[in-house]
Enzyme design. Sequence first.
Site, short mmCIF file in Angstrom:
data_model
loop_
_atom_site.label_atom_id
_atom_site.label_comp_id
_atom_site.label_asym_id
_atom_site.label_seq_id
_atom_site.Cartn_x
_atom_site.Cartn_y
_atom_site.Cartn_z
N ARG A 107 18.92 73.40 -48.98
CA ARG A 107 18.24 73.95 -50.17
C ARG A 107 19.14 73.83 -51.39
N ASN B 102 14.52 88.71 -45.98
CA ASN B 102 13.86 87.48 -45.54
C ASN B 102 14.71 86.27 -45.89
N SER C 230 8.01 78.50 -59.21
CA SER C 230 8.89 78.37 -58.05
C SER C 230 8.82 76.98 -57.45
N ALA C 231 9.92 76.58 -56.82
CA ALA C 231 9.94 75.31 -56.09
C ALA C 231 8.94 75.32 -54.95
N GLY D 204 14.13 93.63 -62.19
CA GLY D 204 14.29 92.93 -60.90
C GLY D 204 15.53 92.06 -60.86
N LEU E 227 18.12 83.91 -47.02
CA LEU E 227 19.39 83.65 -46.36
C LEU E 227 20.56 84.49 -46.90
N PHE F 118 14.59 77.09 -58.13
CA PHE F 118 14.89 76.72 -56.75
C PHE F 118 15.40 77.97 -56.03
N ASN G 10 7.32 98.13 -63.20
CA ASN G 10 6.84 99.36 -62.53
C ASN G 10 7.81 99.82 -61.45
N LEU G 11 8.93 99.12 -61.30
CA LEU G 11 9.99 99.46 -60.33
C LEU G 11 9.49 99.44 -58.88
N LYS H 221 1.44 81.13 -57.55
CA LYS H 221 2.26 80.43 -58.55
C LYS H 221 1.53 79.21 -59.09
N TYR I 114 1.42 83.42 -51.51
CA TYR I 114 2.40 83.57 -52.61
C TYR I 114 2.48 82.29 -53.42
P1 NAD Z 1 12.12 91.01 -57.95
O1 NAD Z 1 11.14 91.60 -57.00
O2 NAD Z 1 13.53 91.43 -57.88
O3 NAD Z 1 11.61 91.22 -59.46
C1 NAD Z 1 10.25 91.33 -59.79
C2 NAD Z 1 10.09 92.59 -60.63
O4 NAD Z 1 8.72 92.73 -61.01
C3 NAD Z 1 10.47 93.86 -59.86
O5 NAD Z 1 11.41 94.60 -60.61
C4 NAD Z 1 9.16 94.60 -59.69
O6 NAD Z 1 9.36 95.99 -59.69
C5 NAD Z 1 8.36 94.09 -60.85
N1 NAD Z 1 6.90 94.10 -60.66
C6 NAD Z 1 6.20 93.59 -59.63
N2 NAD Z 1 4.89 93.79 -59.81
C7 NAD Z 1 4.75 94.44 -61.00
C8 NAD Z 1 3.65 94.92 -61.74
N3 NAD Z 1 2.38 94.82 -61.31
N4 NAD Z 1 3.88 95.53 -62.93
C9 NAD Z 1 5.15 95.68 -63.39
N5 NAD Z 1 6.22 95.26 -62.73
C10 NAD Z 1 6.03 94.64 -61.54
O7 NAD Z 1 11.99 89.41 -57.82
P2 NAD Z 1 12.89 88.26 -58.46
O8 NAD Z 1 13.58 87.57 -57.35
O9 NAD Z 1 13.66 88.79 -59.61
O10 NAD Z 1 11.74 87.30 -58.96
C11 NAD Z 1 11.26 87.32 -60.29
C12 NAD Z 1 10.16 86.28 -60.44
O11 NAD Z 1 10.68 85.01 -60.08
C13 NAD Z 1 8.97 86.52 -59.52
O12 NAD Z 1 7.81 86.17 -60.24
C14 NAD Z 1 9.20 85.56 -58.38
O13 NAD Z 1 7.99 85.15 -57.79
C15 NAD Z 1 9.87 84.40 -59.10
N6 NAD Z 1 10.71 83.57 -58.21
C16 NAD Z 1 11.68 84.17 -57.46
C17 NAD Z 1 12.47 83.39 -56.63
C18 NAD Z 1 13.52 84.00 -55.74
O14 NAD Z 1 13.95 83.35 -54.78
N7 NAD Z 1 14.00 85.21 -56.01
C19 NAD Z 1 12.27 82.01 -56.58
C20 NAD Z 1 11.28 81.44 -57.36
C21 NAD Z 1 10.49 82.24 -58.19
C1 WQD Z 2 16.91 79.20 -47.00
C2 WQD Z 2 17.35 78.46 -45.73
C3 WQD Z 2 15.95 78.92 -43.84
C4 WQD Z 2 17.04 83.15 -43.45
C5 WQD Z 2 12.25 81.07 -50.32
C6 WQD Z 2 10.79 80.98 -50.70
C7 WQD Z 2 10.64 80.21 -51.98
C8 WQD Z 2 11.52 80.79 -53.09
C9 WQD Z 2 12.94 80.92 -52.64
C10 WQD Z 2 10.24 82.39 -54.32
C11 WQD Z 2 16.17 77.87 -44.94
C12 WQD Z 2 17.36 79.42 -43.60
C13 WQD Z 2 16.95 81.85 -43.88
C14 WQD Z 2 17.65 83.43 -42.19
C15 WQD Z 2 18.05 81.07 -41.91
N1 WQD Z 2 11.09 82.11 -53.46
N2 WQD Z 2 17.44 80.82 -43.11
N3 WQD Z 2 18.14 82.38 -41.47
O1 WQD Z 2 12.72 79.56 -47.59
O2 WQD Z 2 14.11 78.01 -49.06
O3 WQD Z 2 12.74 79.75 -50.11
O4 WQD Z 2 12.98 81.66 -51.41
O5 WQD Z 2 9.60 81.64 -55.01
O6 WQD Z 2 9.29 80.25 -52.32
O7 WQD Z 2 10.09 80.32 -49.65
O8 WQD Z 2 14.75 80.44 -48.87
O9 WQD Z 2 16.62 81.93 -48.35
O10 WQD Z 2 14.48 82.17 -47.04
O11 WQD Z 2 15.92 80.17 -46.66
O12 WQD Z 2 18.48 80.16 -41.20
O13 WQD Z 2 17.74 84.58 -41.74
O14 WQD Z 2 17.99 79.39 -44.85
O15 WQD Z 2 15.40 78.37 -42.67
O16 WQD Z 2 16.61 76.67 -44.40
P1 WQD Z 2 13.53 79.36 -48.80
P2 WQD Z 2 15.45 81.30 -47.74
#
Ligand code: NAD
Ligand code: WQD
Length: 340
Positions: free
Chosen positions: A234, A201, A124-125, A10, A203, A181, A32-33, A156, A152
């Site tokens: 953020r 979804n 996550s934050a 991922g 930004l 964050f 699992n991709l 966490k 979601y």
């Molecule tokens: P991502 O979707 O790119 O990576 C997650 C990976 O997990 C994917 O490759 C997916 O195929 C794999 N996966 C999901 N369910 C699975 C399962 N049941 N078995 C095996 N593989 C599985 O997401 P990411 O952005 O790299 O996030 C990684 C982790 O960090 C996640 O737990 C997410 O909740 C957390 N996180 C992400 C963010 C963010 O903004 N991207 C912020 C805070 C926390």
């Molecule tokens: C950032 C800012 C939006 C899209 C999310 C999850 C959080 C964590 C990180 C996993 C905000 C604004 C966004 C758009 C916009 N993920 N925005 N137009 O909401 O801070 O956090 O990702 O753990 O749990 O909630 O990130 O990138 O969605 O938004 O104006 O089309 O951009 O309102 O101010 P967010 P985001």
Amino acid sequence: MSILVTGGAGYIGSHTCVSLLKAGFDIVVLDNLCNSKGSAVKYIKEITGKDFTFYRYDLRDIESVQSVFEKETIEAVIHLAGYKAVGESVRKPLMYYENNILGTLNLLKCMRERNVKKLIFSSSATVYTGALGKAPFQALTEESPLAVTNPYGRTKLMIEEILSDLYQSDPEWNIISLRYFNPIGAHESGLLGDDPNGIPNNLMPYIVQVAAGKLEKLNVFGDDYDTKDGTGVRDYIHVTDLADGHVAALKKLKNFSGIFTVYNLGTGRGYSVLEIIKTFSKINGIEIPYVIAPRREGDVDMCFADPSKAERELGWKATRNLEDMCRDSWNFQKTVLQID
Ligand code: NAD
Ligand code: WQD
């Protein structure tokens, strides 16, 4: 001895694999991709010049997870696999609870069976955001109040509670939960990055698709927040800095003998949506058309970290700035466009 990385194909996981291999760790990747591509595994190998075993397995299938622990000698696990889309989790809560919670329980059971008791978890934050808005905003420390507003986020927080209970029951466990964050940016090679399916979804993936002409304009969700320019603020962190945070945590984990603790991984700086658009346009020379749209439900004014605990205890600090993040995000999108 290897480090098992779940979700290693991922966005954050692939960068974490690169950082681990560069730091000299051996890894095994399980994914699992469902939200990534097998090509990420190929690119991790290409970037680092190192080889490792990849298992296309699902964490919900405990027997296949067990088989990995039987075949490999695992020293510690970095657990990133899970679903992460807030809106989707509201529509499909059971799918989120099953994947994130059951997947984690299966992993923990397999670890316990094999006496592997070192774990780094991707939190996550989002665990803080439900508690925001009740008092004037202050940079979030690990002691800030916790509250979640969607399934979601609840997965966490629940997993952090499960991990805490596990440690209480058996203090031989060494567990670090990393609260990320807002990761953005991509690997400097342009080969690894955030490439969500469908309309993004978040930004930065949305901005890069506007820049690429795939989407017409950005909707800025609200300009009447209590922030410097009215748009949401953020703590954006370069994904490579975040990946390096895992290496720092892993090194620390090796020295502990029994711990459950959490660290914020952020830069400690907040940027508004308009600042992101401006910096992206300036560094890449591309105008981003945008309109002010209504607020998005569940969003908060401001959210940024106090990352000093990680600096103090892990010796880790983010080093890349917003220009690096905007340049690398666009560089990745350009590479994807060439490949597609
Ligand atoms: P991502 O979707 O790119 O990576 C997650 C990976 O997990 C994917 O490759 C997916 O195929 C794999 N996966 C999901 N369910 C699975 C399962 N049941 N078995 C095996 N593989 C599985 O997401 P990411 O952005 O790299 O996030 C990684 C982790 O960090 C996640 O737990 C997410 O909740 C957390 N996180 C992400 C963010 C963010 O903004 N991207 C912020 C805070 C926390
Ligand atoms: C950032 C800012 C939006 C899209 C999310 C999850 C959080 C964590 C990180 C996993 C905000 C604004 C966004 C758009 C916009 N993920 N925005 N137009 O909401 O801070 O956090 O990702 O753990 O749990 O909630 O990130 O990138 O969605 O938004 O104006 O089309 O951009 O309102 O101010 P967010 P985001």
